[in-house]
Write an enzyme that holds these catalytic residues in place. Structure first.
Site, mmCIF file in Angstrom:
data_model
loop_
_atom_site.group_PDB
_atom_site.id
_atom_site.type_symbol
_atom_site.label_atom_id
_atom_site.label_comp_id
_atom_site.label_asym_id
_atom_site.label_seq_id
_atom_site.Cartn_x
_atom_site.Cartn_y
_atom_site.Cartn_z
ATOM 1 N N HIS A 136 -3.990 -4.849 0.295
ATOM 2 C CA HIS A 136 -3.565 -5.433 1.574
ATOM 3 C C HIS A 136 -3.686 -6.954 1.543
ATOM 4 C CE1 HIS A 136 -3.275 -1.811 4.260
ATOM 5 N NE2 HIS A 136 -3.843 -1.286 3.183
ATOM 6 N N GLU B 142 -2.630 -8.891 3.691
ATOM 7 C CA GLU B 142 -2.791 -9.328 5.079
ATOM 8 C C GLU B 142 -4.216 -9.133 5.601
ATOM 9 O OE1 GLU B 142 -2.043 -4.942 5.454
ATOM 10 O OE2 GLU B 142 -1.572 -6.533 4.040
ATOM 11 N N CYS C 26 0.836 -1.196 0.000
ATOM 12 C CA CYS C 26 0.000 0.000 0.000
ATOM 13 C C CYS C 26 0.878 1.256 0.000
ATOM 14 C CB CYS C 26 -1.003 -0.044 1.153
ATOM 15 S SG CYS C 26 -2.394 1.085 0.929
#
Length: 191
Positions: A172, A174, A79
Protein backbone atom coordinates in the site's frame (compact mmCIF):
# COMPACT_ATOMS: atom_id res chain seq x y z
CA UNK A 1 -9.04 12.13 -15.46
CA UNK A 2 -8.03 9.09 -13.41
CA UNK A 3 -10.67 6.43 -12.75
CA UNK A 4 -10.21 4.64 -9.43
CA UNK A 5 -12.18 1.40 -9.20
CA UNK A 6 -13.12 0.89 -5.56
CA UNK A 7 -13.09 -2.74 -4.44
CA UNK A 8 -14.88 -1.83 -1.19
CA UNK A 9 -11.66 -1.10 0.66
CA UNK A 10 -11.01 1.35 3.48
CA UNK A 11 -7.79 2.48 1.74
CA UNK A 12 -9.52 3.57 -1.48
CA UNK A 13 -9.94 7.15 -0.32
CA UNK A 14 -6.34 7.29 0.89
CA UNK A 15 -5.37 6.55 -2.72
CA UNK A 16 -7.90 9.16 -3.85
CA UNK A 17 -6.35 11.74 -1.51
CA UNK A 18 -2.78 10.99 -2.62
CA UNK A 19 -3.66 11.26 -6.30
CA UNK A 20 -5.55 14.53 -5.68
CA UNK A 21 -2.53 15.90 -3.81
CA UNK A 22 -0.50 15.09 -6.93
CA UNK A 23 -2.87 17.19 -9.04
CA UNK A 24 -4.94 14.42 -10.62
CA UNK A 25 -8.64 14.74 -11.26
CA UNK A 26 -10.00 11.50 -9.76
CA UNK A 27 -13.36 9.79 -10.19
CA UNK A 28 -14.14 6.87 -7.84
CA UNK A 29 -16.60 4.15 -8.85
CA UNK A 30 -17.43 0.94 -6.98
CA UNK A 31 -16.54 -2.30 -8.73
CA UNK A 32 -20.20 -3.29 -9.15
CA UNK A 33 -21.66 0.04 -10.28
CA UNK A 34 -20.27 0.29 -13.80
CA UNK A 35 -19.79 -1.69 -16.99
CA UNK A 36 -16.99 -1.50 -19.54
CA UNK A 37 -19.11 0.82 -21.68
CA UNK A 38 -19.49 3.18 -18.70
CA UNK A 39 -15.71 3.32 -18.35
CA UNK A 40 -15.36 4.04 -22.07
CA UNK A 41 -17.86 6.91 -21.75
CA UNK A 42 -15.90 8.34 -18.82
CA UNK A 43 -12.78 8.29 -21.06
CA UNK A 44 -10.14 8.18 -18.29
CA UNK A 45 -6.47 8.79 -19.05
CA UNK A 46 -5.43 6.44 -16.20
CA UNK A 47 -7.08 3.46 -14.51
CA UNK A 48 -6.29 2.38 -10.94
CA UNK A 49 -7.65 -0.83 -9.42
CA UNK A 50 -7.89 -0.43 -5.64
CA UNK A 51 -7.15 -2.82 -2.80
CA UNK A 52 -10.01 -4.86 -1.40
CA UNK A 53 -10.98 -7.58 1.07
CA UNK A 54 -11.54 -10.39 -1.43
CA UNK A 55 -9.87 -12.21 -4.32
CA UNK A 56 -9.86 -11.00 -7.92
CA UNK A 57 -12.77 -13.39 -8.56
CA UNK A 58 -14.99 -11.26 -6.29
CA UNK A 59 -13.64 -7.89 -7.43
CA UNK A 60 -16.53 -6.98 -9.74
CA UNK A 61 -15.42 -5.39 -13.02
CA UNK A 62 -11.73 -5.22 -12.04
CA UNK A 63 -10.33 -8.18 -14.04
CA UNK A 64 -12.56 -7.49 -17.05
CA UNK A 65 -11.53 -3.82 -17.03
CA UNK A 66 -7.86 -4.78 -16.99
CA UNK A 67 -8.31 -7.18 -19.91
CA UNK A 68 -10.35 -4.66 -21.91
CA UNK A 69 -8.21 -1.56 -21.32
CA UNK A 70 -4.74 -3.17 -21.33
CA UNK A 71 -2.78 -1.38 -24.03
CA UNK A 72 -5.36 1.40 -24.29
CA UNK A 73 -4.47 3.32 -21.12
CA UNK A 74 -2.03 3.06 -18.21
CA UNK A 75 -3.27 0.76 -15.44
CA UNK A 76 -1.99 0.47 -11.87
CA UNK A 77 -3.16 -2.29 -9.54
CA UNK A 78 -2.70 -1.87 -5.78
CA UNK A 79 -2.79 -4.96 -3.51
CA UNK A 80 -5.96 -6.74 -4.72
CA UNK A 81 -5.61 -4.69 -7.91
CA UNK A 82 -2.07 -6.06 -8.34
CA UNK A 83 -3.42 -9.60 -7.93
CA UNK A 84 -6.22 -8.86 -10.42
CA UNK A 85 -3.63 -7.61 -12.93
CA UNK A 86 -1.66 -10.84 -12.66
CA UNK A 87 -4.77 -13.02 -12.80
CA UNK A 88 -6.08 -11.16 -15.87
CA UNK A 89 -3.01 -12.46 -17.73
CA UNK A 90 -3.06 -16.00 -16.32
CA UNK A 91 -1.11 -15.86 -13.05
CA UNK A 92 -2.43 -17.73 -10.03
CA UNK A 93 -3.32 -16.01 -6.76
CA UNK A 94 -2.35 -18.13 -3.74
CA UNK A 95 -2.04 -17.86 0.03
CA UNK A 96 1.02 -15.94 1.16
CA UNK A 97 3.59 -17.68 3.34
CA UNK A 98 2.74 -15.21 6.12
CA UNK A 99 -0.29 -13.01 6.67
CA UNK A 100 0.84 -9.37 6.54
CA UNK A 101 -1.88 -7.13 7.96
CA UNK A 102 -0.56 -3.71 8.87
CA UNK A 103 3.06 -4.80 8.88
CA UNK A 104 5.98 -3.00 7.31
CA UNK A 105 8.65 -4.72 5.23
CA UNK A 106 11.80 -3.59 3.52
CA UNK A 107 11.41 -4.66 -0.10
CA UNK A 108 13.91 -4.65 -2.96
CA UNK A 109 13.18 -3.37 -6.46
CA UNK A 110 14.69 -2.77 -9.90
CA UNK A 111 14.27 1.02 -9.90
CA UNK A 112 12.08 0.99 -13.02
CA UNK A 113 8.51 2.11 -13.71
CA UNK A 114 6.72 3.19 -10.54
CA UNK A 115 9.91 2.44 -8.58
CA UNK A 116 12.00 4.95 -10.58
CA UNK A 117 14.08 7.09 -8.22
CA UNK A 118 12.89 5.37 -5.03
CA UNK A 119 15.09 4.15 -2.19
CA UNK A 120 16.25 0.53 -2.35
CA UNK A 121 15.50 -1.14 -0.04
CA UNK A 122 12.13 0.57 0.39
CA UNK A 123 9.99 0.29 3.52
CA UNK A 124 6.36 -0.39 2.62
CA UNK A 125 3.17 -1.32 4.45
CA UNK A 126 1.54 -4.63 3.65
CA UNK A 127 -2.07 -5.68 4.23
CA UNK A 128 -2.55 -9.03 2.51
CA UNK A 129 -2.83 -12.77 2.91
CA UNK A 130 -2.69 -13.57 -0.83
CA UNK A 131 0.07 -13.13 -3.43
CA UNK A 132 0.79 -13.89 -7.06
CA UNK A 133 2.43 -17.30 -7.47
CA UNK A 134 5.82 -16.52 -8.98
CA UNK A 135 6.13 -19.53 -11.28
CA UNK A 136 2.74 -18.79 -12.87
CA UNK A 137 3.48 -15.16 -13.78
CA UNK A 138 3.52 -15.02 -17.60
CA UNK A 139 6.69 -13.98 -19.43
CA UNK A 140 5.03 -10.74 -20.59
CA UNK A 141 5.58 -9.46 -17.01
CA UNK A 142 8.78 -8.77 -15.16
CA UNK A 143 8.99 -8.85 -11.39
CA UNK A 144 10.00 -5.32 -10.41
CA UNK A 145 9.88 -5.67 -6.61
CA UNK A 146 10.05 -8.48 -4.09
CA UNK A 147 10.28 -9.23 -0.41
CA UNK A 148 13.21 -11.20 0.94
CA UNK A 149 13.46 -13.96 3.52
CA UNK A 150 16.93 -14.69 4.88
CA UNK A 151 18.48 -12.74 1.99
CA UNK A 152 16.65 -14.72 -0.72
CA UNK A 153 13.84 -13.47 -2.98
CA UNK A 154 10.53 -14.40 -1.41
CA UNK A 155 7.21 -13.01 -2.60
CA UNK A 156 6.35 -10.74 -5.51
CA UNK A 157 5.79 -7.13 -4.43
CA UNK A 158 5.69 -5.48 -7.87
CA UNK A 159 5.13 -6.41 -11.51
CA UNK A 160 5.39 -4.53 -14.79
CA UNK A 161 4.23 -5.57 -18.25
CA UNK A 162 7.14 -5.65 -20.69
CA UNK A 163 5.24 -3.96 -23.56
CA UNK A 164 2.10 -2.31 -22.13
CA UNK A 165 1.63 0.43 -19.51
CA UNK A 166 0.53 -1.98 -16.77
CA UNK A 167 2.01 -2.14 -13.28
CA UNK A 168 1.04 -3.63 -9.96
CA UNK A 169 2.22 -3.32 -6.37
CA UNK A 170 1.25 -5.81 -3.66
CA UNK A 171 1.74 -3.28 -0.86
CA UNK A 172 0.00 0.00 0.00
CA UNK A 173 1.91 3.10 -1.19
CA UNK A 174 -0.95 5.21 0.21
CA UNK A 175 -0.30 4.03 3.78
CA UNK A 176 1.34 6.62 6.03
CA UNK A 177 3.94 4.00 7.03
CA UNK A 178 5.05 3.40 3.42
CA UNK A 179 8.06 5.43 2.34
CA UNK A 180 7.89 7.54 -0.83
CA UNK A 181 4.28 6.61 -1.60
CA UNK A 182 3.54 9.95 -3.25
CA UNK A 183 6.59 9.60 -5.49
CA UNK A 184 5.60 6.06 -6.51
CA UNK A 185 2.11 7.22 -7.50
CA UNK A 186 3.54 10.28 -9.25
CA UNK A 187 5.77 7.95 -11.27
CA UNK A 188 2.60 6.19 -12.45
CA UNK A 189 0.94 9.46 -13.44
CA UNK A 190 4.04 10.76 -15.23
CA UNK A 191 5.41 7.66 -16.95
Amino acid sequence: MLLLIDNYDSFTYNLYQYFCELGAEVVVKRNDELQLTDIERLAPQHLVISPGPCTPNEAGISVAAIRHFAGKLPILGVCLGHQALGQAFGAEVVRARAVMHGKTSAIRHLGVGVFRGLSDPLTVTRYHSLVLKADTLPDCFEVTAWSERDGVRDEIMGIRHRALALEGVQFHPESVLSEQGHQLLDNFLNR
